[in-house]
Design a protein around this motif. Structure first.
Motif, PDB file in Angstrom:
ATOM      1  N   VAL A   1      15.885  19.574  -2.916  1.00  0.00           N
ATOM      2  CA  VAL A   1      15.122  18.345  -3.118  1.00  0.00           C
ATOM      3  C   VAL A   1      14.259  18.097  -1.882  1.00  0.00           C
ATOM      4  O   VAL A   1      14.706  18.281  -0.749  1.00  0.00           O
ATOM      5  CB  VAL A   1      16.029  17.129  -3.411  1.00  0.00           C
ATOM      6  CG1 VAL A   1      16.864  17.373  -4.652  1.00  0.00           C
ATOM      7  CG2 VAL A   1      16.928  16.781  -2.239  1.00  0.00           C
ATOM      8  N   LEU A   2      13.034  17.678  -2.120  1.00  0.00           N
ATOM      9  CA  LEU A   2      12.075  17.401  -1.055  1.00  0.00           C
ATOM     10  C   LEU A   2      11.804  15.899  -1.035  1.00  0.00           C
ATOM     11  O   LEU A   2      11.349  15.338  -2.026  1.00  0.00           O
ATOM     12  CB  LEU A   2      10.775  18.176  -1.296  1.00  0.00           C
ATOM     13  CG  LEU A   2      10.924  19.678  -1.600  1.00  0.00           C
ATOM     14  CD1 LEU A   2       9.543  20.306  -1.813  1.00  0.00           C
ATOM     15  CD2 LEU A   2      11.681  20.395  -0.497  1.00  0.00           C
ATOM     16  N   SER A   3      12.084  15.258   0.095  1.00  0.00           N
ATOM     17  CA  SER A   3      11.905  13.801   0.180  1.00  0.00           C
ATOM     18  C   SER A   3      11.651  13.412   1.624  1.00  0.00           C
ATOM     19  O   SER A   3      12.582  13.393   2.448  1.00  0.00           O
ATOM     20  CB  SER A   3      13.146  13.075  -0.354  1.00  0.00           C
ATOM     21  OG  SER A   3      13.015  11.678  -0.204  1.00  0.00           O
ATOM     22  N   ARG A   4      10.405  13.118   1.937  1.00  0.00           N
ATOM     23  CA  ARG A   4      10.069  12.720   3.309  1.00  0.00           C
ATOM     24  C   ARG A   4      10.873  11.511   3.749  1.00  0.00           C
ATOM     25  O   ARG A   4      11.503  11.517   4.810  1.00  0.00           O
ATOM     26  CB  ARG A   4       8.568  12.409   3.413  1.00  0.00           C
ATOM     27  CG  ARG A   4       8.150  11.895   4.793  1.00  0.00           C
ATOM     28  CD  ARG A   4       6.676  11.544   4.859  1.00  0.00           C
ATOM     29  NE  ARG A   4       6.321  10.429   3.996  1.00  0.00           N
ATOM     30  CZ  ARG A   4       5.120   9.829   4.003  1.00  0.00           C
ATOM     31  NH1 ARG A   4       4.172  10.271   4.812  1.00  0.00           N
ATOM     32  NH2 ARG A   4       4.858   8.820   3.188  1.00  0.00           N
ATOM     33  N   SER A   5      10.905  10.464   2.940  1.00  0.00           N
ATOM     34  CA  SER A   5      11.540   9.212   3.342  1.00  0.00           C
ATOM     35  C   SER A   5      13.052   9.233   3.225  1.00  0.00           C
ATOM     36  O   SER A   5      13.753   8.494   3.919  1.00  0.00           O
ATOM     37  CB  SER A   5      11.001   8.065   2.479  1.00  0.00           C
ATOM     38  OG  SER A   5      11.467   8.195   1.144  1.00  0.00           O
ATOM     39  N   GLY A   6      13.559  10.058   2.298  1.00  0.00           N
ATOM     40  CA  GLY A   6      14.991  10.055   2.047  1.00  0.00           C
ATOM     41  C   GLY A   6      15.477   8.856   1.272  1.00  0.00           C
ATOM     42  O   GLY A   6      16.686   8.605   1.206  1.00  0.00           O
ATOM     43  N   THR A   7      14.556   8.138   0.643  1.00  0.00           N
ATOM     44  CA  THR A   7      14.941   6.909  -0.073  1.00  0.00           C
ATOM     45  C   THR A   7      14.423   6.851  -1.508  1.00  0.00           C
ATOM     46  O   THR A   7      14.677   5.860  -2.200  1.00  0.00           O
ATOM     47  CB  THR A   7      14.412   5.672   0.679  1.00  0.00           C
ATOM     48  OG1 THR A   7      12.985   5.760   0.803  1.00  0.00           O
ATOM     49  CG2 THR A   7      15.037   5.557   2.070  1.00  0.00           C
ATOM     50  N   THR A   8      13.723   7.872  -1.975  1.00  0.00           N
ATOM     51  CA  THR A   8      13.074   7.819  -3.278  1.00  0.00           C
ATOM     52  C   THR A   8      14.100   7.698  -4.402  1.00  0.00           C
ATOM     53  O   THR A   8      15.035   8.489  -4.506  1.00  0.00           O
ATOM     54  CB  THR A   8      12.220   9.081  -3.495  1.00  0.00           C
ATOM     55  OG1 THR A   8      11.304   9.209  -2.403  1.00  0.00           O
ATOM     56  CG2 THR A   8      11.461   8.995  -4.801  1.00  0.00           C
ATOM     57  N   THR A   9      13.906   6.714  -5.252  1.00  0.00           N
ATOM     58  CA  THR A   9      14.901   6.396  -6.278  1.00  0.00           C
ATOM     59  C   THR A   9      15.153   7.552  -7.230  1.00  0.00           C
ATOM     60  O   THR A   9      16.307   7.873  -7.547  1.00  0.00           O
ATOM     61  CB  THR A   9      14.450   5.155  -7.071  1.00  0.00           C
ATOM     62  OG1 THR A   9      14.384   4.032  -6.182  1.00  0.00           O
ATOM     63  CG2 THR A   9      15.432   4.838  -8.195  1.00  0.00           C
ATOM     64  N   GLU A  10      14.093   8.209  -7.726  1.00  0.00           N
ATOM     65  CA  GLU A  10      14.299   9.280  -8.703  1.00  0.00           C
ATOM     66  C   GLU A  10      15.103  10.440  -8.122  1.00  0.00           C
ATOM     67  O   GLU A  10      15.919  11.060  -8.817  1.00  0.00           O
ATOM     68  CB  GLU A  10      12.960   9.805  -9.224  1.00  0.00           C
ATOM     69  CG  GLU A  10      12.138   8.771  -9.992  1.00  0.00           C
ATOM     70  CD  GLU A  10      11.056   8.170  -9.123  1.00  0.00           C
ATOM     71  OE1 GLU A  10      11.380   7.633  -8.032  1.00  0.00           O
ATOM     72  OE2 GLU A  10       9.874   8.246  -9.510  1.00  0.00           O
ATOM     73  N   ILE A  11      14.905  10.744  -6.836  1.00  0.00           N
ATOM     74  CA  ILE A  11      15.679  11.795  -6.178  1.00  0.00           C
ATOM     75  C   ILE A  11      17.145  11.396  -6.103  1.00  0.00           C
ATOM     76  O   ILE A  11      18.050  12.196  -6.389  1.00  0.00           O
ATOM     77  CB  ILE A  11      15.124  12.063  -4.771  1.00  0.00           C
ATOM     78  CG1 ILE A  11      13.687  12.599  -4.825  1.00  0.00           C
ATOM     79  CG2 ILE A  11      16.034  13.022  -4.004  1.00  0.00           C
ATOM     80  CD1 ILE A  11      13.559  14.020  -5.250  1.00  0.00           C
TER      81      ILE A  11
END
Length: 301
Positions: free
Chosen positions: A89-99
């Motif tokens: 999983v790729l998530s800059r913020s680490g907070t994205t709901t769908e992730i």
């Protein structure tokens, strides 16, 4: 440095820092190798927005290099019934709901790895393993250097040398923007293989930063309908080698064909520069894009 970078805003500074970030992450690739997909594993890569398009580029590059079957999905659209050896999983913020929702649904079913800029965030805590690229984090809402740095890491893990890409990006940053790009009113971005993800990302940058009318397609799909929008003040921008006759067709339709001369990731840097330049001309602030936030966090359901 590009002539406008030193006096620019936060986004311009982050764009200018990319070659250094790519070189640094190339040196870190060996340390992250144990967390990244092994050769032969069947892998799913997910993200949202920019991260989804980086996932597309990596998935195609991984398959092209013979490392194994790799699928890319928007986090909200991943089919849960498929079997994978690893979920990245790729998530800059680490907070994205769908992730977060996806990680919750797949907990204990498949090993999960998160690449993020902010360790200790919910995504990092929910994944089985975490790769911290905090040195490439951004203050800007619009992603530039974090996205390309994680792609540089993933390409390095595939055995690709990122030195030429960094050198090419420095050349792009040192050049003035081609005037035919700066005055365009509509862009169609095209790519093939792994560069199709870059085409999608380039189009997103123009939409996010400048509110620009942009489209993106696999290169051979251009003739199957998208050619109808090409006309005066249109630019058709290709990442990679052009199909035979495409340039002549674009010119005959009244558009400008821009076939990237540099390594594809460096051409993405050029597209980022164009997005910022167009935003400034339109009186927009690329550091504060309309209707966007650094992370999409939805209310609990």
């Amino acid at each position: 440095m590009h002539q406008d970078m030193a006096a620019g805003g936060q986004t311009e500074q982050e764009i200018a820092s990319q070659p250094a970030c790519w070189r640094r992450v190339g040196e870190l690739a060996a340390d992250a190798a144990g967390s990244l997909p092994a050769r032969g594993e069947r892998v799913a890569v997910v993200g949202c927005g920019t991260s989804w398009f980086i996932a597309q580029a990596y998935a195609a590059a991984r398959e092209e290099s013979g490392h194994g079957e790799t699928d890319a999905f928007a986090a909200s659209e991943m089919p849960l019934g498929r079997r994978y050896d690893r979920l990245l999983v790729l998530s800059r913020s680490g907070t994205t709901t769908e992730i977060l929702r996806l990680l919750d649904r797949l907990r204990g079913i498949v090993p999960t790895v998160a690449i993020t800029a902010v360790p200790g965030t919910p995504v990092a805590q929910a994944a089985d393993d975490v790769i911290d690229l905090g040195f490439a984090d951004e203050e800007s809402v619009v992603q530039t250097r974090f996205a390309t740095t994680e792609l540089a890491l993933l390409r390095a893990h595939l055995g690709q040398d990122l030195g030429p890409a960094a050198d090419a990006a420095e050349r792009v940053l040192a050049e003035p923007l081609p005037p035919e790009l700066a005055v365009a009113r509509q862009f169609t971005f095209l790519g093939t293989g792994w560069t199709y993800g870059l085409a999608n990302e380039a189009a997103l940058k123009l939409r996010e930063a400048a509110g620009m009318w942009t489209e993106s397609y696999p290169a051979m799909e251009y003739r199957h309908g998208p050619a109808a929008v090409t006309g005066e003040h249109s630019v058709v921008w290709l990442f990679g080698d052009p199909p035979d006759g495409l340039g002549e067709e674009i010119t005959a339709a009244g558009g400008t064909a821009w076939f990237g001369r540099e390594e594809p990731m460096a051409e993405l840097v050029r597209a980022q520069l164009v997005a910022v330049a167009v935003a400034r001309v339109r009186g927009l602030d690329p550091d504060r894009p309309r209707n966007l936030a650094r992370s999409v966090i939805l209310a609990p359901r």
